[in-house]
Design a protein around this motif. Structure first.
Motif, PDB file in Angstrom:
ATOM      1  N   ILE A   1      39.457  48.565  38.354  1.00  0.00           N
ATOM      2  CA  ILE A   1      39.447  49.406  37.156  1.00  0.00           C
ATOM      3  C   ILE A   1      40.368  48.814  36.094  1.00  0.00           C
ATOM      4  N   LEU A   2      41.545  48.370  36.498  1.00  0.00           N
ATOM      5  CA  LEU A   2      42.480  47.742  35.562  1.00  0.00           C
ATOM      6  C   LEU A   2      41.880  46.466  34.973  1.00  0.00           C
TER       7      LEU A   2
ATOM      8  N   ARG B   1      32.219  51.948  20.307  1.00  0.00           N
ATOM      9  CA  ARG B   1      32.949  51.533  21.512  1.00  0.00           C
ATOM     10  C   ARG B   1      34.403  51.176  21.190  1.00  0.00           C
TER      11      ARG B   1
ATOM     12  N   HIS C   1      37.580  53.229  22.647  1.00  0.00           N
ATOM     13  CA  HIS C   1      38.478  52.496  23.537  1.00  0.00           C
ATOM     14  C   HIS C   1      39.926  52.533  23.041  1.00  0.00           C
TER      15      HIS C   1
ATOM     16  N   TRP D   1      38.693  45.724  34.638  1.00  0.00           N
ATOM     17  CA  TRP D   1      37.618  46.126  33.732  1.00  0.00           C
ATOM     18  C   TRP D   1      38.196  46.557  32.378  1.00  0.00           C
ATOM     19  N   HIS D   2      39.253  47.350  32.402  1.00  0.00           N
ATOM     20  CA  HIS D   2      39.884  47.813  31.163  1.00  0.00           C
ATOM     21  C   HIS D   2      40.413  46.629  30.341  1.00  0.00           C
TER      22      HIS D   2
ATOM     23  N   LEU E   1      37.419  44.616  28.927  1.00  0.00           N
ATOM     24  CA  LEU E   1      36.805  45.370  27.834  1.00  0.00           C
ATOM     25  C   LEU E   1      37.676  45.324  26.582  1.00  0.00           C
ATOM     26  N   SER E   2      38.988  45.462  26.739  1.00  0.00           N
ATOM     27  CA  SER E   2      39.903  45.370  25.595  1.00  0.00           C
ATOM     28  C   SER E   2      39.786  44.015  24.915  1.00  0.00           C
TER      29      SER E   2
END
Length: 162
Positions: A31-32, A103, A107, A34-35, A38-39
């Motif tokens: 999850i980290l 998005r 975000h 992915w974040h 994405l950032s």
């Protein structure tokens, strides 16, 4: 009997915890990751789509009577040529008209009061978030200092980003 059930449940949990802990750590790391990815993707996208074209700002506001008139008279005229402006009241249209902008906003705006809000893309790639919501609530009650400070920060960052 209830006490026995509680002890039994605790014993099962203690037995399963060593098995579940590595799985929970892996899921958390994914999850980290992915974040972070994405950032990075959203920062690169915004830089290529807008910041490189001298539009380093995303400004989001709504048609609220608490701030719409003020924003349209005092803020937008000073920033609109260098900003991507989104109207929160028309967010149903965002997915069709501005999917990447949507998005990017969701975000980086976070869950805090985000309307009105400015996201300033800094030259180093960092995103500076300026929240106007509380400042406008204070302004409505006759306290203009927070609004003046938020505006000054925004206008200062826009001068620096030039």
């Amino acid at each position: 009997m209830k006490r026995f059930n509680d002890i039994f449940a605790l014993a099962i949990l203690l037995l399963l915890l060593p098995l579940l802990l590595p799985l929970l750590i892996i899921v958390g790391l994914l999850i980290l990751l992915w974040h972070l990815v994405l950032s990075l993707v959203l920062r690169v996208w915004f830089w290529r789509a807008h910041a490189i074209r001298d539009r380093p700002l995303m400004f989001v506001y709504s048609e609220s009577p608490n701030w719409q008139t003020y924003i349209e008279a005092n803020i937008l005229p000073r920033i609109s040529s260098r900003a991507v402006v989104l109207n929160w009241s028309q967010r149903r249209l965002w997915s069709a008209q501005s999917p990447w902008e949507e998005r990017y906003f969701y975000h980086f705006a976070g869950d805090h009061p985000f309307n009105p809000l400015a996201l300033v893309f800094r030259p180093n790639g960092r995103i500076r978030v300026i929240r106007f919501h509380k400042a406008f609530i204070d302004y409505k009650h006759g306290k203009a200092a927070a609004l003046r400070a938020a505006e000054a920060e925004l206008f200062s960052l826009m001068d620096v980003a030039s």
